[in-house]
Design a protein around this motif. Structure first.
Motif, PDB file in Angstrom:
ATOM      1  N   UNK A 123       0.833  -1.201   0.000  1.00  0.00           N
ATOM      2  CA  UNK A 123       0.000   0.000   0.000  1.00  0.00           C
ATOM      3  C   UNK A 123       0.871   1.257   0.000  1.00  0.00           C
ATOM      4  N   UNK A 124       1.924   1.240   0.809  1.00  0.00           N
ATOM      5  CA  UNK A 124       2.802   2.405   0.910  1.00  0.00           C
ATOM      6  C   UNK A 124       3.493   2.689  -0.424  1.00  0.00           C
ATOM      7  N   UNK A 125       3.992   1.648  -1.072  1.00  0.00           N
ATOM      8  CA  UNK A 125       4.637   1.819  -2.382  1.00  0.00           C
ATOM      9  C   UNK A 125       3.638   2.302  -3.431  1.00  0.00           C
ATOM     10  N   UNK A 126       2.438   1.731  -3.402  1.00  0.00           N
ATOM     11  CA  UNK A 126       1.411   2.119  -4.364  1.00  0.00           C
ATOM     12  C   UNK A 126       1.018   3.584  -4.169  1.00  0.00           C
ATOM     13  N   UNK A 127       0.915   4.004  -2.924  1.00  0.00           N
ATOM     14  CA  UNK A 127       0.550   5.401  -2.647  1.00  0.00           C
ATOM     15  C   UNK A 127       1.630   6.350  -3.159  1.00  0.00           C
ATOM     16  N   UNK A 128       2.884   6.012  -2.943  1.00  0.00           N
ATOM     17  CA  UNK A 128       3.969   6.868  -3.432  1.00  0.00           C
ATOM     18  C   UNK A 128       3.902   7.026  -4.947  1.00  0.00           C
ATOM     19  N   UNK A 129       3.642   5.922  -5.632  1.00  0.00           N
ATOM     20  CA  UNK A 129       3.578   5.976  -7.088  1.00  0.00           C
ATOM     21  C   UNK A 129       2.388   6.804  -7.560  1.00  0.00           C
ATOM     22  N   UNK A 130       1.262   6.685  -6.853  1.00  0.00           N
ATOM     23  CA  UNK A 130       0.074   7.427  -7.248  1.00  0.00           C
ATOM     24  C   UNK A 130       0.231   8.922  -6.956  1.00  0.00           C
ATOM     25  N   UNK A 131       0.860   9.250  -5.845  1.00  0.00           N
ATOM     26  CA  UNK A 131       1.097  10.658  -5.530  1.00  0.00           C
ATOM     27  C   UNK A 131       2.000  11.305  -6.576  1.00  0.00           C
ATOM     28  N   UNK A 132       2.939  10.538  -7.123  1.00  0.00           N
ATOM     29  CA  UNK A 132       3.808  11.064  -8.177  1.00  0.00           C
ATOM     30  C   UNK A 132       3.017  11.380  -9.448  1.00  0.00           C
ATOM     31  N   UNK A 133       1.822  10.801  -9.559  1.00  0.00           N
ATOM     32  CA  UNK A 133       0.956  11.058 -10.705  1.00  0.00           C
ATOM     33  C   UNK A 133      -0.120  12.098 -10.394  1.00  0.00           C
ATOM     34  N   UNK A 134       0.010  12.738  -9.237  1.00  0.00           N
ATOM     35  CA  UNK A 134      -0.892  13.837  -8.914  1.00  0.00           C
ATOM     36  C   UNK A 134      -1.980  13.548  -7.906  1.00  0.00           C
ATOM     37  N   UNK A 135      -2.002  12.357  -7.319  1.00  0.00           N
ATOM     38  CA  UNK A 135      -3.027  12.036  -6.335  1.00  0.00           C
ATOM     39  C   UNK A 135      -2.757  12.779  -5.026  1.00  0.00           C
ATOM     40  N   UNK A 136      -3.789  13.292  -4.368  1.00  0.00           N
ATOM     41  CA  UNK A 136      -3.583  13.928  -3.061  1.00  0.00           C
ATOM     42  C   UNK A 136      -3.162  12.896  -2.022  1.00  0.00           C
ATOM     43  N   UNK A 138      -4.141  12.220   0.868  1.00  0.00           N
ATOM     44  CA  UNK A 138      -5.203  11.585   1.651  1.00  0.00           C
ATOM     45  C   UNK A 138      -6.183  10.785   0.789  1.00  0.00           C
ATOM     46  N   UNK A 139      -5.885  10.630  -0.484  1.00  0.00           N
ATOM     47  CA  UNK A 139      -6.786   9.855  -1.346  1.00  0.00           C
ATOM     48  C   UNK A 139      -6.774   8.389  -0.944  1.00  0.00           C
ATOM     49  N   UNK A 140      -7.946   7.768  -0.966  1.00  0.00           N
ATOM     50  CA  UNK A 140      -8.026   6.332  -0.706  1.00  0.00           C
ATOM     51  C   UNK A 140      -7.668   5.577  -1.979  1.00  0.00           C
ATOM     52  N   UNK A 141      -6.881   4.538  -1.844  1.00  0.00           N
ATOM     53  CA  UNK A 141      -6.496   3.720  -2.991  1.00  0.00           C
ATOM     54  C   UNK A 141      -7.608   2.714  -3.287  1.00  0.00           C
ATOM     55  N   UNK A 172     -16.857   6.385  -6.127  1.00  0.00           N
ATOM     56  CA  UNK A 172     -16.707   7.147  -4.883  1.00  0.00           C
ATOM     57  C   UNK A 172     -15.643   8.224  -5.050  1.00  0.00           C
ATOM     58  N   UNK A 173     -15.954   9.455  -4.621  1.00  0.00           N
ATOM     59  CA  UNK A 173     -15.038  10.567  -4.866  1.00  0.00           C
ATOM     60  C   UNK A 173     -13.841  10.605  -3.921  1.00  0.00           C
ATOM     61  N   UNK A 174     -13.742   9.640  -3.029  1.00  0.00           N
ATOM     62  CA  UNK A 174     -12.564   9.571  -2.159  1.00  0.00           C
ATOM     63  C   UNK A 174     -11.351   8.961  -2.831  1.00  0.00           C
ATOM     64  N   UNK A 175     -11.562   8.341  -4.000  1.00  0.00           N
ATOM     65  CA  UNK A 175     -10.454   7.773  -4.767  1.00  0.00           C
ATOM     66  C   UNK A 175      -9.909   8.808  -5.757  1.00  0.00           C
TER      67      UNK A 175
END
Length: 198
Positions: A123-136, A138-141, A172-175
């Motif tokens: 989850x931590x690695x996935x979040x880092x990669x998604x944030x690099x693509x512009x995800x906030x 606090x976004x839920x994966x 859901x708009x939390x993603x």
């Protein structure tokens, strides 16, 4: 279907989302070596085919609570047919997580199912990669993103692309749907995913 221990090396893997617009009727999914579906498996046994090897379940929040309260949950065809159950979140003792991982594990192992978790480190690695693509931050994966990320993380880079279908990238708009869609598109461009209907 092959044993789940070989999932990351199979030639033909399909990850099937729950988009109501995906119609396959088994033309592609039922010919794959390993087919993964999610949560309430929209279209399963109908327009999206009858094959299932692995069922991925969200293990926190209201959906997990609803399943645990449903006496017929373990009789669902997807639960019965899946060789492997993957819980999106590992067990957590934080009350705010509303985690049902341990209860779901006990319930599913009680009917003879193999159960595993997607580890927090993934989850931590996935979040880092998604944030690099512009995800906030606090976004839920989404379950689909985390599972696809883990699949590619553990799969040889020269393996055939993983088929992905039934993903609408909305809900859901939390993603962070926009960032997740960009990740999938990047993986398709690199040849690691074969996305149908994107």
């Amino acid at each position: 279907m092959k044993d789940e221990t070989n999932i990351r090396d199979e030639s033909h893997i399909a990850i099937i989302g729950n988009s109501p617009d995906f119609v396959d009727a088994g033309q592609m999914t039922d010919r794959c070596d390993w087919v993964t579906r999610f949560n309430n498996t929209a279209g399963f046994m109908d327009v999206s085919g009858t094959a299932i090897s692995e069922l991925v379940l969200v293990s926190r929040g209201g959906q997990a609570t609803e399943w645990l309260a449903d006496p017929e949950f373990t009789n669902r065809p997807a639960v019965r047919k899946a060789a492997l159950i993957t819980l999106v979140f590992p067990p957590s003792s934080d009350p705010g997580d509303e985690c049902g991982a341990l209860e779901l594990t006990s319930l599913l192992e009680g009917i003879g199912k193999r159960v595993r978790y997607i580890e927090q480190s993934v989850h931590d690695q996935a979040r880092q990669e998604l944030e690099a693509l512009g995800a906030p931050p606090d976004a839920a994966l989404s379950s689909g993103f985390v599972y696809a990320f883990e699949t590619l993380l553990n799969r040889p880079e020269d393996a055939p692309p993983v088929i992905v279908a039934g993903f609408s990238f909305e809900g859901w708009d939390g993603h962070a749907w926009g960032a997740e869609k960009r990740w999938f598109e990047d993986m398709q461009k690199s040849g690691r995913l074969d996305i149908r209907g994107l």
